[in-house]
Design an enzyme around this catalytic site. Structure first.
Site, PDB file in Angstrom:
ATOM      1  N   LYS A 110       0.835  -1.202   0.000  1.00  0.00           N
ATOM      2  CA  LYS A 110       0.000   0.000   0.000  1.00  0.00           C
ATOM      3  C   LYS A 110       0.866   1.246   0.000  1.00  0.00           C
ATOM      4  CE  LYS A 110      -4.396  -1.706   1.371  1.00  0.00           C
ATOM      5  NZ  LYS A 110      -5.458  -1.835   2.313  1.00  0.00           N
ATOM      6  N   LYS A 189      -2.438 -11.090  -8.933  1.00  0.00           N
ATOM      7  CA  LYS A 189      -3.244 -11.705  -7.874  1.00  0.00           C
ATOM      8  C   LYS A 189      -4.638 -11.068  -7.819  1.00  0.00           C
ATOM      9  CE  LYS A 189      -4.084 -11.381  -3.141  1.00  0.00           C
ATOM     10  NZ  LYS A 189      -3.896 -10.499  -2.020  1.00  0.00           N
ATOM     11  N   LYS A 192      -9.333  -7.268  -4.229  1.00  0.00           N
ATOM     12  CA  LYS A 192     -10.302  -6.164  -4.240  1.00  0.00           C
ATOM     13  C   LYS A 192      -9.597  -4.849  -4.551  1.00  0.00           C
ATOM     14  CE  LYS A 192     -12.167  -8.772  -0.571  1.00  0.00           C
ATOM     15  NZ  LYS A 192     -12.476  -8.991   0.835  1.00  0.00           N
TER      16      LYS A 192
END
Ligand code: TYM
Length: 324
Positions: A110, A189, A192
């Protein structure tokens, strides 16, 4: 054996969640003491909208029940309904080396993508360790992306045990080789946060559109193709029987099969696979009270165990009243 796992309600569940984790939840509920929870505290690091979180938690519980999680066999609950977890998180934070958290990929990813990293995201694996350790969990069924967090959990438990005595059980990750990492429509991968997911219960029209957009190479229709080097085929294998896999592989190798046709086969098989669950889901959604009861009963069972283990941890490090 205690089996435990959690899943974040940060969006509707997708094929990666199902094949990597949920499928294991269902099979492990048969012979083990299974605890499964909706990780709403973890979701707070992503979802900042109250109504959205409430809806997603409810959808998550419905999805799990529709897919076969049976509340008479497994305990299903909301993470936040067990406040003992938050207290244990603090105890664990005090024995967690910063370097263990700095290397954790969820935080690194992130941050690497320029997203704001707050302390909640950084310490996320410690909350996860508390989730696992507070139920004396032996086995944690997950996809491969969570294995690192379970290793950190073991490090934390070992450190705590070496300081205060044998308080925690050391858990082990259970990963299925065949679906440890399900890839999304872009070949990365399925996740979401990457926006490449195919959801379990989306409308056939939307699901088809996403399947048709799965990235493939530009080999011509008539040319022979390598099934082992194709994301469509990889996904097909998750749904198909051995004979169906063999049949489609031969058509790839023979040439004359366009990727569009393979995608159509994948679409049809995936629709069939979740059809019964989709029907069950509709019936469950109509009974809101029953859903609340299931989650309340699950939380009561989970809290009983959590209070026992938290008590053990508190006593071990000298907190609270220690005389009887
Ligand atoms: P989450 O919500 O991201 O994912 C839930 C489960 O789905 C698996 N998964 C996948 N498996 C294979 N291929 C994929 N593309 C894929 N995408 C997701 C994940 O590995 C996971 O098993 N931190 C956890 C939630 C959690 C938890 C816990 C798990 C909180 N506390 C304690 C186990 C034990 C998470 O974010 O999973």
């Amino acid at each position: 054996m205690r089996v435990l796992s959690g899943i974040q309600p940060t969006g509707r569940f997708h094929w990666g969640n199902y094949f990597g984790a949920i499928r294991q939840y269902i099979s492990l509920q048969e012979n083990d003491q299974a605890f499964y929870f909706i990780a709403d505290l973890h979701a707070l690091t992503t979802i900042r909208d109250r109504d959205q979180l409430v809806t997603l938690c409810r959808e998550a519980a419905l999805d799990l029940l529709a897919l076969g999680l049976d509340p008479s066999k497994a305990t299903l609950f909301r993470q936040s309904d067990v406040p003992e977890v938050s207290e244990l998180t603090w105890l664990l934070l005090t024995v967690t080396n910063l370097s263990w958290l700095e290397k954790c990929h969820a935080y690194k990813d992130k941050k690497g993508r320029g997203l704001a990293a707050d302390a909640g995201l950084f310490t996320y694996p410690v909350l996860m360790a508390a989730d696992i350790l507070i139920y004396d969990s032996d086995i944690v069924p997950v996809g491969v992306d969570q294995v690192q967090h379970i290793e950190v959990t073991r490090d934390i438990a070992e450190r705590f045990n070496s300081l205060y005595g044998e308080v925690f059980v050391l858990p082990e990750a259970r990963v299925l080789d065949s679906s440890a990492k399900v890839l999304g429509s872009d070949g990365e991968k399925m996740s979401k946060s990457r926006g490449n997911v195919i959801e379990l219960f989306e409308s056939p029209k939307k699901a088809r559109k996403k399947i048709m957009s799965i990235r493939t190479d530009s080999t011509a229709v008539e040319a022979a193709k390598d099934p082992d080097n194709c994301s469509v085929f990889d996904l097909y294998k998750l749904f198909a029987s051995p004979s169906q896999i063999e049949a489609l592989a031969s058509r790839y190798r023979a040439g004359g099969l366009g990727y569009g046709e393979a995608k159509q086969e994948l679409f049809e098989l995936s629709q069939e696979h979740f059809a019964a669950a989709a029907e069950r889901r509709e019936a469950l959604a109509a009974d809101e009270r029953r859903l609340d009861e299931i989650l309340d009963e699950g939380a009561a069972r989970a809290r009983e165990k959590a209070a026992e283990v938290l008590g053990r941890a508190r006593r071990a490090c000298g907190l609270g009243r220690t005389s009887s």
